[in-house]
Motif scaffolding. Sequence first.
Motif, PDB file in Angstrom:
ATOM      1  N   CYS A   1       0.855  -1.200   0.000  1.00  0.00           N
ATOM      2  CA  CYS A   1       0.000   0.000   0.000  1.00  0.00           C
ATOM      3  C   CYS A   1       0.885   1.241   0.000  1.00  0.00           C
ATOM      4  N   LEU A   2       0.652   2.132  -0.946  1.00  0.00           N
ATOM      5  CA  LEU A   2       1.438   3.367  -1.047  1.00  0.00           C
ATOM      6  C   LEU A   2       0.540   4.595  -0.943  1.00  0.00           C
ATOM      7  N   THR A   3       1.038   5.616  -0.274  1.00  0.00           N
ATOM      8  CA  THR A   3       0.411   6.933  -0.274  1.00  0.00           C
ATOM      9  C   THR A   3       1.527   7.962  -0.323  1.00  0.00           C
ATOM     10  N   CYS A   4       1.184   9.176  -0.743  1.00  0.00           N
ATOM     11  CA  CYS A   4       2.133  10.300  -0.765  1.00  0.00           C
ATOM     12  C   CYS A   4       3.408   9.983  -1.545  1.00  0.00           C
ATOM     13  N   CYS A   5       3.289   9.302  -2.676  1.00  0.00           N
ATOM     14  CA  CYS A   5       4.449   8.960  -3.509  1.00  0.00           C
ATOM     15  C   CYS A   5       4.363   9.664  -4.851  1.00  0.00           C
ATOM     16  N   SER A   6       5.491   9.817  -5.489  1.00  0.00           N
ATOM     17  CA  SER A   6       5.499  10.390  -6.835  1.00  0.00           C
ATOM     18  C   SER A   6       4.950   9.368  -7.818  1.00  0.00           C
ATOM     19  N   ARG A   7       4.514   9.851  -8.954  1.00  0.00           N
ATOM     20  CA  ARG A   7       3.974   8.959  -9.985  1.00  0.00           C
ATOM     21  C   ARG A   7       5.030   7.945 -10.428  1.00  0.00           C
ATOM     22  N   GLU A   8       6.271   8.394 -10.567  1.00  0.00           N
ATOM     23  CA  GLU A   8       7.353   7.508 -10.987  1.00  0.00           C
ATOM     24  C   GLU A   8       7.564   6.386  -9.980  1.00  0.00           C
ATOM     25  N   SER A   9       7.528   6.712  -8.694  1.00  0.00           N
ATOM     26  CA  SER A   9       7.698   5.693  -7.647  1.00  0.00           C
ATOM     27  C   SER A   9       6.547   4.697  -7.662  1.00  0.00           C
ATOM     28  N   MET A  10       5.321   5.211  -7.811  1.00  0.00           N
ATOM     29  CA  MET A  10       4.158   4.314  -7.856  1.00  0.00           C
ATOM     30  C   MET A  10       4.259   3.348  -9.028  1.00  0.00           C
ATOM     31  N   GLU A  11       4.625   3.859 -10.215  1.00  0.00           N
ATOM     32  CA  GLU A  11       4.725   2.995 -11.389  1.00  0.00           C
ATOM     33  C   GLU A  11       5.826   1.955 -11.225  1.00  0.00           C
TER      34      GLU A  11
ATOM     35  N   ILE B   1       2.231  -9.788  -6.499  1.00  0.00           N
ATOM     36  CA  ILE B   1       1.943  -9.148  -5.211  1.00  0.00           C
ATOM     37  C   ILE B   1       0.840  -8.113  -5.421  1.00  0.00           C
ATOM     38  N   LYS B   2      -0.165  -8.127  -4.582  1.00  0.00           N
ATOM     39  CA  LYS B   2      -1.276  -7.180  -4.697  1.00  0.00           C
ATOM     40  C   LYS B   2      -0.768  -5.774  -4.347  1.00  0.00           C
ATOM     41  N   PHE B   3      -1.280  -4.777  -5.072  1.00  0.00           N
ATOM     42  CA  PHE B   3      -0.772  -3.415  -4.960  1.00  0.00           C
ATOM     43  C   PHE B   3      -1.926  -2.428  -4.869  1.00  0.00           C
ATOM     44  N   PHE B   4      -1.833  -1.511  -3.921  1.00  0.00           N
ATOM     45  CA  PHE B   4      -2.819  -0.446  -3.751  1.00  0.00           C
ATOM     46  C   PHE B   4      -2.073   0.873  -3.598  1.00  0.00           C
ATOM     47  N   THR B   5      -2.599   1.923  -4.202  1.00  0.00           N
ATOM     48  CA  THR B   5      -2.047   3.255  -3.994  1.00  0.00           C
ATOM     49  C   THR B   5      -3.193   4.261  -3.990  1.00  0.00           C
TER      50      THR B   5
END
Length: 116
Positions: free
Chosen positions: A2-12, A23-27
Amino acid sequence: VCLTCCSRESMERINQICHRNGIKFFTGDVFGYHGYMFADLGHHEFVEEKPKVAKGGSGVEDGPEAKRARLDPAETTMVKKRLEFCPLREALAVEWRGEKAAAALRRTAPDYFLLQ
């Protein structure tokens, strides 16, 4: 993951790693009154409970009521379903020009473009 407050590049980048490894992924994030959430569950299988359709009576019936399916709430059946989720990079790479995109554009919430 689970990610929050990340840059678009980091999320991708993190989503690509998760997607490759199953692995299941949520942002998601919130910006005042607006927010977003994205889920990549890869190959996701689940079971859905649905009411069984009751069989018609033995009497002769005619008209729209007889043709309408009757649901029996007391009996249910389990239906196995499978969904294929796409990675974040693919979801954000939608081309919004052209005739095909016009229909998708009408179904897309305006908040989607805030993330862009």
